[in-house]
Design a protein around this motif. Structure first.
Motif, PDB file in Angstrom:
ATOM      1  N   ALA A 511      15.535  12.270  22.906  1.00 42.77           N
ATOM      2  CA  ALA A 511      16.542  11.558  23.747  1.00 42.77           C
ATOM      3  C   ALA A 511      17.261  10.580  22.875  1.00 42.77           C
ATOM      4  O   ALA A 511      18.451  10.225  22.947  1.00 42.77           O
ATOM      5  CB  ALA A 511      15.955  10.823  24.874  1.00 42.77           C
ATOM      6  N   PHE A 512      16.264   9.600  22.166  1.00 45.96           N
ATOM      7  CA  PHE A 512      16.733   8.871  21.228  1.00 45.96           C
ATOM      8  C   PHE A 512      17.915   9.325  20.283  1.00 45.96           C
ATOM      9  O   PHE A 512      18.875   8.718  19.816  1.00 45.96           O
ATOM     10  CB  PHE A 512      15.902   8.030  20.693  1.00 45.96           C
ATOM     11  CG  PHE A 512      14.969   7.227  21.714  1.00 45.96           C
ATOM     12  CD1 PHE A 512      15.413   6.723  22.963  1.00 45.96           C
ATOM     13  CD2 PHE A 512      13.699   7.193  21.254  1.00 45.96           C
ATOM     14  CE1 PHE A 512      14.539   6.336  23.795  1.00 45.96           C
ATOM     15  CE2 PHE A 512      12.762   6.441  22.125  1.00 45.96           C
ATOM     16  CZ  PHE A 512      13.239   5.903  23.496  1.00 45.96           C
ATOM     17  N   GLU A 513      17.426  10.504  19.763  1.00 46.85           N
ATOM     18  CA  GLU A 513      18.113  11.179  18.547  1.00 46.85           C
ATOM     19  C   GLU A 513      19.501  11.593  18.970  1.00 46.85           C
ATOM     20  O   GLU A 513      20.626  11.605  18.441  1.00 46.85           O
ATOM     21  CB  GLU A 513      17.126  12.329  18.046  1.00 46.85           C
ATOM     22  CG  GLU A 513      16.004  11.835  17.176  1.00 46.85           C
ATOM     23  CD  GLU A 513      16.458  10.979  15.803  1.00 46.85           C
ATOM     24  OE1 GLU A 513      17.807  11.434  15.377  1.00 46.85           O
ATOM     25  OE2 GLU A 513      16.025  10.110  15.624  1.00 46.85           O
ATOM     26  N   GLU A 514      19.417  12.125  20.278  1.00 43.97           N
ATOM     27  CA  GLU A 514      20.631  12.827  21.172  1.00 43.97           C
ATOM     28  C   GLU A 514      21.751  11.936  21.180  1.00 43.97           C
ATOM     29  O   GLU A 514      22.906  11.948  20.836  1.00 43.97           O
ATOM     30  CB  GLU A 514      20.293  13.603  22.273  1.00 43.97           C
ATOM     31  CG  GLU A 514      19.585  14.881  22.101  1.00 43.97           C
ATOM     32  CD  GLU A 514      19.405  15.619  23.260  1.00 43.97           C
ATOM     33  OE1 GLU A 514      20.381  16.693  23.391  1.00 43.97           O
ATOM     34  OE2 GLU A 514      18.790  15.284  24.238  1.00 43.97           O
ATOM     35  N   TYR A 515      21.184  10.686  22.006  1.00 42.36           N
ATOM     36  CA  TYR A 515      22.309   9.450  22.143  1.00 42.36           C
ATOM     37  C   TYR A 515      22.790   8.897  20.905  1.00 42.36           C
ATOM     38  O   TYR A 515      23.848   8.505  20.739  1.00 42.36           O
ATOM     39  CB  TYR A 515      21.781   8.551  23.034  1.00 42.36           C
ATOM     40  CG  TYR A 515      21.708   8.741  24.271  1.00 42.36           C
ATOM     41  CD1 TYR A 515      22.900   9.227  25.144  1.00 42.36           C
ATOM     42  CD2 TYR A 515      20.660   8.968  25.414  1.00 42.36           C
ATOM     43  CE1 TYR A 515      22.957   9.405  26.303  1.00 42.36           C
ATOM     44  CE2 TYR A 515      20.760   9.285  26.508  1.00 42.36           C
ATOM     45  CZ  TYR A 515      21.895   9.776  27.324  1.00 42.36           C
ATOM     46  OH  TYR A 515      21.915  10.033  28.598  1.00 42.36           O
ATOM     47  N   ALA A 516      21.965   8.845  19.893  1.00 38.17           N
ATOM     48  CA  ALA A 516      22.572   8.230  18.745  1.00 38.17           C
ATOM     49  C   ALA A 516      23.585   9.196  18.173  1.00 38.17           C
ATOM     50  O   ALA A 516      24.502   8.630  17.407  1.00 38.17           O
ATOM     51  CB  ALA A 516      21.286   7.940  17.710  1.00 38.17           C
ATOM     52  N   GLY A 517      23.411  10.679  18.172  1.00 37.85           N
ATOM     53  CA  GLY A 517      24.166  11.492  17.703  1.00 37.85           C
ATOM     54  C   GLY A 517      25.629  11.461  18.580  1.00 37.85           C
ATOM     55  O   GLY A 517      26.605  11.629  17.785  1.00 37.85           O
ATOM     56  N   TRP A 518      25.620  11.020  19.619  1.00 41.64           N
ATOM     57  CA  TRP A 518      26.736  10.970  20.594  1.00 41.64           C
ATOM     58  C   TRP A 518      27.476   9.636  20.427  1.00 41.64           C
ATOM     59  O   TRP A 518      28.405   9.316  21.178  1.00 41.64           O
ATOM     60  CB  TRP A 518      26.302  10.979  21.956  1.00 41.64           C
ATOM     61  CG  TRP A 518      25.977  12.490  22.407  1.00 41.64           C
ATOM     62  CD1 TRP A 518      26.541  13.700  21.705  1.00 41.64           C
ATOM     63  CD2 TRP A 518      25.068  12.825  23.234  1.00 41.64           C
ATOM     64  NE1 TRP A 518      25.681  14.534  22.319  1.00 41.64           N
ATOM     65  CE2 TRP A 518      24.972  14.400  23.128  1.00 41.64           C
ATOM     66  CE3 TRP A 518      24.390  12.252  24.161  1.00 41.64           C
ATOM     67  CZ2 TRP A 518      24.043  15.154  24.279  1.00 41.64           C
ATOM     68  CZ3 TRP A 518      23.423  12.916  25.077  1.00 41.64           C
ATOM     69  CH2 TRP A 518      23.497  14.291  25.051  1.00 41.64           C
TER      70      TRP A 518
END
Length: 840
Positions: A511-518
């Motif tokens: 989840a942290f990686e996905e939001y950082a990617g967005w």
């Protein structure tokens, strides 16, 4: 008929029909290509080719014109300029096109290309695809010449004749927008209802609205201006019945002349105009008073009055089409159109031709059926109080009959009134309320049934298939709460991207990686309560409930499920406890109603039957059968059989079954009625005048919700994570581990700041043991298969449903009609019928 001189322009309607008239070879197609877009031009040759594969196949002409008329009609219905490229030298061909234009209430112009017959003959001879003889051109030329003197009488607005090739080549086309098209004016506006000669009340309401009235040297009001640059709009019926029609006209005419106001014609202006022109009219309904007052004025004033009345049009379309002002209202199909029947509707309303017991016309309730996007503001039929009906409002509150003069501030939607100084005229019929938009029946099945495309601000263009709509309608019509409270349905939520960690299907790091990617820099991790999603809509008291929701039965709120169903048969006590807990929010948000997104706890309070039938039965069967199987395996091993692998597998399955029972048992606690039931609010969806789910970040919501008190409220534990900080990520992961180890479901990760619609509004990260409830006791033995789960459609649904929820809230906040709110609400439920893995 207008002969166009060399170098002059030809003016055509920006929305309407242009009929080109000329013999074959006169240059119509070249002219059309030069001056109009390809999509605007419909050629009879092209349509002939569509139906026969041969543009010169004259046997296909009837079918070709059927196609041409269909396309022309469709374009005119959609308000598009359309040019017909055909010879049109015969009256019958022109008549059918004129009839078509009038059926869509648009203007129709003719452009005649009158070139010498010899030019047309030479041009056709040079074209190998034209094999008809000179006699055809000669016949067409004779038909054209016979028609020229009669074209003005056929129904064209204007006939432009271009004589010779030089004029055809030199002319310039100018598109003229309709007089009623003032979409370029954005306001703000002060829209004023029927004045009927009440000049003193008009000055009072203008003063109350902040206008500065201009007086002449004798102290007579001759104009007004607003210090903030507002513009006035008058809905007509300035004259008749009242004590000072001349004073009203002098003031309004001055405002219009200075550009501070616009005015549409009312039926009383139309009748007064006919009388001033000397036409025979019936002197009734106050006309005698107006004529007598005007008779005392100088000739110059009467002439200016005649010119002013003659210049009034039927309606205005303003603010990019968002606002329509017409005296008696106007249905959507007539907005921006020009015809006799449009003007009649705007002046008199939609009448049946019958009269009531008072001798007044019986009118169709067009506003109750209105489903247009534009706000329609009108007058004409006096009502005791201005009230919204399907995004329309009548501002005639009978000032001349002793009622009030009412104005509407646009776009603020604020109503401002001043009382009549006295009853100036006895009404023929008592004032009756407008049919309100407050009954549950205002939603028509056509508003939500069938395949629909919704154009939304927050979810884009959304398709609702017919079968999905039918499923939603079935649920809503049979089980939903009173629809006046049903202003929102919560969206589905996507799980986190699948983890590759040993033993885990979901993990916070993804989840942290996905939001950082967005592009999200900070997130909030909220405890995911294992309960039942609940929407609470509460009013501060019964008066507030009636004012804002139109509910007059004494109820002051509702608590419903994510499908719009009531949680319990009677939630009065629970809602009263919630109202008491929410008093700090009522005060801090300065509102008398709230909509809250919550979880109702425990899960067993609502889902006990589901737990018993779907989960407890599986757990009981497994923990009963597997020990028996182990006993048999031990006996087999004692006899020397090699059952070690099977024994280990059975022991592992028994351990998984016991963990499965522990998982769902964590969400079961005893309740007696509403005793033991709590609510965990995690977002304030809306309050008076504010769609807070759209305008405030989650940090604000959680801070405000912390003000709630009382034993009903279960707080939502949370923490914030700077995604650039490895330490904060690890601390949040440990917190998630502690939550899930203690029997918690997991957490929801959300952007801490406001984001655009492309970012997932929230991602759930569920615990390892909780997922046994979802995927079955032995799911950990199948992680390699489960990691192939597809999240694309689930995530698309989550974003769309989230946007539709915001659409419903903002529609309600903006006081859109209830059917408009429910279109978005129904769509959320309809999308839930999409085939998506229910375990996601």
């Amino acid at each position: 008929m207008t002969d166009v001189s060399d170098g002059l322009s030809v003016t055509v309607p920006a929305m309407g029909l242009v009929v080109l008239i000329g013999v074959s070879g006169s240059g119509k197609s070249t002219f059309a290509r030069t001056h109009f877009k390809p999509t605007e031009v419909l050629s009879s040759d092209f349509c002939r080719g569509l139906v026969s594969d041969d543009e010169n196949d004259q046997s296909a002409t009837p079918d070709a014109f059927d196609v041409l008329h269909y396309i022309v009609g469709t374009r005119l219905r959609r308000g598009l300029l359309t040019v017909v490229d055909a010879t049109n030298v015969q009256r019958a061909a022109r008549a059918s096109l004129i009839t078509l234009a009038k059926s869509h209430d648009v203007l129709v112009d003719a452009i005649v290309l009158d070139v010498p017959e010899s030019v047309a003959v030479d041009r056709n001879a040079a074209r190998p695809d034209r094999d008809f003889g000179r006699h055809v051109i000669a016949r067409q030329h004779r038909d054209l010449q016979r028609s020229l003197s009669k074209l003005n009488k056929e129904g064209f607005r204007r006939v432009h004749v271009l004589r010779g090739t030089e004029q055809v080549d030199a002319v310039r086309i100018v598109r003229e927008r309709p007089w009623n098209d003032r979409t370029d004016l954005h306001g703000p506006f002060d829209i004023i209802g029927d004045v009927h000669g009440c000049a003193s009340e008009l000055r009072s309401v203008l003063t109350k609205l902040g206008w500065t009235i201009t007086l002449d040297e004798t102290g007579v009001a001759i104009g007004a201006s607003h210090p903030e640059g507002r513009q006035a709009l008058f809905v007509g019926d300035l004259v008749d019945r009242g004590p000072d029609t001349v004073g009203v006209l002098r003031l309004v005419m001055g405002m219009v002349a200075s550009g501070d106001a616009l005015c549409v014609s009312g039926n009383h202006e139309a009748k007064l105009l006919r009388a001033l022109r000397g036409s025979k009219v019936t002197i009734s309904h106050g006309l005698a008073e107006s004529l007598a007052q005007l008779e005392q004025e100088p000739e110059d004033f009467r002439a200016r009055t005649l010119s002013f009345l003659d210049g009034l049009i039927s309606h205005y379309v303003l603010d990019e089409g968002k606002l329509v002002v017409a005296h008696a209202g106007l249905k959507e199909a007539y907005h921006g159109r020009s015809s006799g029947r449009v003007r009649a509707f705007a002046l008199y309303g939609d009448t049946t031709g019958e009269t009531d017991e008072y001798g007044l016309p019986v009118r169709y309730p067009w506003a109750q059926e209105y489903r247009g996007k534009a706000m329609v503001v009108y007058g004409h039929t006096p009502v005791p109080e201005a009230e919204w009906v399907n995004n329309t409002i009548c501002l005639d509150t009978g000032v001349v009959f002793g009622g009030a003069l009412t104005a509407l501030r646009y776009p603020e939607r604020q109503i401002v009134s001043v009382p009549a100084e006295q009853q100036w005229y006895e009404p023929v019929r008592p004032l009756t309320p407008a049919a309100g938009d407050r009954e549950p029946t205002v939603l028509r099945i056509g508003d939500v049934a069938g395949t629909r495309w919704l154009e939304t601000t927050h979810a884009g263009k959304v398709k609702i298939p017919e079968e999905n709509a039918a499923a939603a309608l079935e649920v809503m019509s049979r089980f939903a709460v009173d629809p006046r409270w049903l202003i929102y349905l919560p969206p589905t939520m996507s799980p986190v991207a699948t983890s590759t960690r040993e033993g885990f299907l979901e993990h916070p790091e993804q989840a942290f990686e996905e939001y950082a990617g967005w592009g999200v820099t900070r997130v909030v991790c909220e405890e995911k309560h294992m309960g039942s999603r609940a929407i609470a809509v509460i009013a501060q008291d019964a008066q507030s409930a009636e004012r804002r929701f139109g509910v007059s039965d004494g109820t002051t709120g509702v608590l419903y499920t994510r499908t719009g169903r009531p949680f319990f048969a009677d939630t009065t006590e629970l809602l009263e406890r919630l109202r008491l807990s929410a008093q700090p929010l009522f005060e801090s948000l300065d509102t008398d109603w709230l909509a809250l997104d919550c979880e109702l706890l425990p899960w067993s309070a609502k889902a006990l039957d589901l737990i018993k039938t779907q989960y407890a039965s599986v757990g009981a069967a497994a923990t009963h059968a597997l020990p028996e199987a182990l006993t048999v395996l031990k006996q087999a091993a004692a006899r020397g059989l090699d059952v070690e692998a099977l024994t280990q597998q059975t022991e592992r399955r028994l351990a998984n079954a016991e963990k499965f029972r522990e998982a769902y048992a964590a969400y079961v606690r005893p309740t007696q009625g509403l005793d033991g039931v709590t609510l965990a609010p995690f977002q304030i969806l809306a309050a008076e005048g504010r769609a807070l789910a759209l305008t405030e970040p989650h940090e604000w919501h959680l801070a405000e919700l912390a003000k709630l008190d009382g034993d009903l409220i279960t707080p939502t534990r949370h923490r914030y994570v700077d995604l650039a900080s490895r330490q904060e990520r690890e601390e949040a992961t440990r917190w998630w581990n502690d939550l899930t180890a203690g029997g918690g479901e997991g957490m929801v990760v959300k952007p801490a700041h406001l984001t655009d619609a492309s970012v997932q509004p929230g991602i759930k990260v569920r615990g390892r043991e909780y997922l046994r409830i979802i995927y079955g006791p032995d799911y950990t033995d199948s992680l390699s298969l489960l990691r192939d789960r597809k999240l694309g459609k689930k995530r698309q649904l989550a974003r769309r449903e989230h946007g539709l929820g915001l659409e419903a809230l903002t529609a309600f906040i903006d006081r859109a009609p209830l059917w408009k709110v429910h279109q978005a609400v129904f769509s959320v439920l309809a999308l839930e019928s999409e085939p998506v893995d229910p375990r996601l």
